[in-house]
Design a protein around this motif. Structure first.
Motif, PDB file in Angstrom:
ATOM      1  N   SER A   7       0.831  -1.187   0.000  1.00 19.65           N
ATOM      2  CA  SER A   7       0.000   0.000   0.000  1.00 19.65           C
ATOM      3  C   SER A   7       0.877   1.252   0.000  1.00 19.65           C
ATOM      4  CB  SER A   7      -0.914   0.002   1.227  1.00 19.65           C
ATOM      5  OG  SER A   7      -0.142   0.119   2.411  1.00 19.65           O
ATOM      6  N   LYS A   8       0.239   2.384  -0.229  1.00 28.61           N
ATOM      7  CA  LYS A   8       0.954   3.653  -0.288  1.00 28.61           C
ATOM      8  C   LYS A   8       0.028   4.757   0.158  1.00 28.61           C
ATOM      9  CE  LYS A   8      -0.376   4.113  -5.139  1.00 28.61           C
ATOM     10  NZ  LYS A   8       0.059   3.959  -6.537  1.00 28.61           N
ATOM     11  N   ALA A  37       2.600   7.919   7.315  1.00 26.49           N
ATOM     12  CA  ALA A  37       3.493   6.933   6.704  1.00 26.49           C
ATOM     13  C   ALA A  37       4.182   5.997   7.699  1.00 26.49           C
ATOM     14  CB  ALA A  37       4.526   7.643   5.829  1.00 26.49           C
ATOM     15  N   THR A  47       4.518   2.543   5.152  1.00 25.98           N
ATOM     16  CA  THR A  47       4.293   2.580   3.719  1.00 25.98           C
ATOM     17  C   THR A  47       4.979   3.794   3.112  1.00 25.98           C
ATOM     18  OG1 THR A  47       2.574   2.434   2.028  1.00 25.98           O
ATOM     19  CG2 THR A  47       2.155   3.926   3.858  1.00 25.98           C
ATOM     20  N   GLU A  48       5.019   3.843   1.793  1.00 25.64           N
ATOM     21  CA  GLU A  48       5.663   4.926   1.076  1.00 25.64           C
ATOM     22  C   GLU A  48       4.660   6.030   0.752  1.00 25.64           C
ATOM     23  OE1 GLU A  48       6.777   4.241  -3.046  1.00 25.64           O
ATOM     24  OE2 GLU A  48       5.601   2.391  -3.034  1.00 25.64           O
ATOM     25  N   VAL A  49       5.195   7.169   0.335  1.00 27.50           N
ATOM     26  CA  VAL A  49       4.373   8.316  -0.040  1.00 27.50           C
ATOM     27  C   VAL A  49       4.575   8.607  -1.518  1.00 27.50           C
ATOM     28  CG1 VAL A  49       3.935  10.775   0.325  1.00 27.50           C
ATOM     29  CG2 VAL A  49       4.549   9.314   2.274  1.00 27.50           C
ATOM     30  N   GLU A  50       3.467   8.751  -2.230  1.00 24.33           N
ATOM     31  CA  GLU A  50       3.513   9.245  -3.603  1.00 24.33           C
ATOM     32  C   GLU A  50       2.996  10.678  -3.607  1.00 24.33           C
ATOM     33  OE1 GLU A  50       1.801   7.003  -6.740  1.00 24.33           O
ATOM     34  OE2 GLU A  50       2.973   5.200  -6.314  1.00 24.33           O
ATOM     35  N   ARG A  82      11.032   7.148   1.741  1.00 20.78           N
ATOM     36  CA  ARG A  82      10.399   6.425   0.628  1.00 20.78           C
ATOM     37  C   ARG A  82       9.318   7.306   0.009  1.00 20.78           C
ATOM     38  NH1 ARG A  82       8.297   1.372   3.572  1.00 20.78           N
ATOM     39  NH2 ARG A  82       7.515   0.820   1.502  1.00 20.78           N
ATOM     40  N   THR A 135       7.922   9.023  -3.752  1.00 18.95           N
ATOM     41  CA  THR A 135       7.930   9.011  -5.215  1.00 18.95           C
ATOM     42  C   THR A 135       7.170  10.224  -5.733  1.00 18.95           C
ATOM     43  OG1 THR A 135       7.960   6.584  -5.263  1.00 18.95           O
ATOM     44  CG2 THR A 135       7.301   7.724  -7.294  1.00 18.95           C
ATOM     45  N   ASP A 152      -4.155   0.796  -4.922  1.00 18.54           N
ATOM     46  CA  ASP A 152      -3.471   0.206  -3.769  1.00 18.54           C
ATOM     47  C   ASP A 152      -3.124   1.244  -2.704  1.00 18.54           C
ATOM     48  OD1 ASP A 152      -1.646   1.492  -5.365  1.00 18.54           O
ATOM     49  OD2 ASP A 152      -0.046   0.021  -5.091  1.00 18.54           O
ATOM     50  N   ALA A 153      -3.827   2.383  -2.719  1.00 23.58           N
ATOM     51  CA  ALA A 153      -3.559   3.437  -1.740  1.00 23.58           C
ATOM     52  C   ALA A 153      -4.281   3.160  -0.427  1.00 23.58           C
ATOM     53  CB  ALA A 153      -3.980   4.803  -2.292  1.00 23.58           C
TER      54      ALA A 153
END
Length: 284
Positions: A2-3, A25, A30-33, A99, A101, A119-120
């Motif tokens: 997930s993000k 986060a 999880t990562e951050v977009e 992390r 993007t 998938d957020a």
């Protein structure tokens, strides 16, 4: 995996969106977009019809100048977009979030979200954008559209970040309200927050029973919960209780079967979101 999707536009809410992403986060691991979309608001500068107004040579010259202007404008918009993303990434890195993007997209925010949100874990967006009228408390034009269409939990950031310690769930026993309670019950992000569950309306036995069922679900997950039913108009009562109790986070279903549905999603964005000075976590 997930993000988190953090929607930024360079407005004063960009910093707050980044700070709430930095809060979410680590808890969700999880990562951050970071998403910045160059929209279609600026139409071409070429006039629709020049016939009869200019000579052929003058038309060609003007069209050439306008095309050059549009090209320069597009390049500047892209440069600004990359700068906004770079500064947001640096802010997150300063908060310990590595992390990250960045995504620079062209077109419509809603279309971009549809492509990447499957998938957020949560989508974060500011309450207002660059074009919003702060004096009149107008909300960003994208907020209602995203609230209607997004399939993911939506965190509407307040203007300034404050570490949440107290949450209030506005509950009407509708499907999205029940979904909100279920999410809070299993949330790693919210587990250490004190919790208040609030219904607005007539204090009837069947409503009290539904409220206690929801409170029991939260207590079973380890929350200390205060559950109340108060009379009045939902927007006024909830805004008052948020202020009175020092609430840091309002949780609500975006759709319901009561007046809260008309409050949250309608021809204009909710008066509740407009008036409350705290972030709002919304569920469909």
């Amino acid at each position: 995996m997930s993000k988190i999707i953090a929607c930024i536009d360079g407005s004063v809410y960009t910093a707050s969106v980044c700070d709430y992403a930095a809060w979410v986060a680590p808890a969700l691991e999880t990562e951050v977009e970071l998403l910045h979309v160059l929209g279609r608001r600026q139409v071409t500068s070429v006039p629709a019809n020049l016939s009869g107004n200019l000579s052929v040579n003058d038309q060609d010259s003007l069209l050439h100048e306008l095309a050059e202007h549009d090209e320069r404008h597009a390049k500047l918009a892209q440069q600004r977009g990359r700068l906004i993303l770079d500064e947001a990434k640096a802010r997150l890195a300063k908060a310990g979030i590595e992390r990250v993007t960045p995504r620079l997209r062209h077109g419509d925010l809603l279309d971009s979200l549809r492509e990447i949100e499957a998938d957020a874990a949560v989508v974060i967006i500011g309450k207002r954008g660059e074009a919003a009228d702060f004096a009149k408390l107008h909300l960003g034009s994208n907020l209602e559209r995203v609230a209607r269409a997004s399939t993911r939990p939506l965190l509407v950031a307040a203007r300034a970040f404050r570490q949440p310690t107290r949450l209030l769930i506005a509950y009407d026993d509708g499907p999205s309200a029940r979904k909100a309670v279920a999410h809070v019950a299993k949330s790693r992000l919210l587990k250490d927050l004190s919790c208040r569950l609030l219904m607005v309306g007539a204090d009837q036995s069947n409503m009290r029973e539904r409220l206690e069922d929801a409170a029991g679900q939260l207590r079973g997950a380890g929350y200390a919960v205060d559950a109340d039913i108060l009379p009045g108009a939902p927007d006024e009562v909830i805004a008052r209780e948020v202020e009175r109790d020092g609430i840091d986070l309002l949780v609500i279903g975006a759709y319901g079967h009561s007046r809260i549905r008309r409050l949250m999603i309608g021809s204009t964005t909710s008066a509740m979101v407009r008036s409350c000075k705290v972030p709002v976590l919304m569920f469909r």
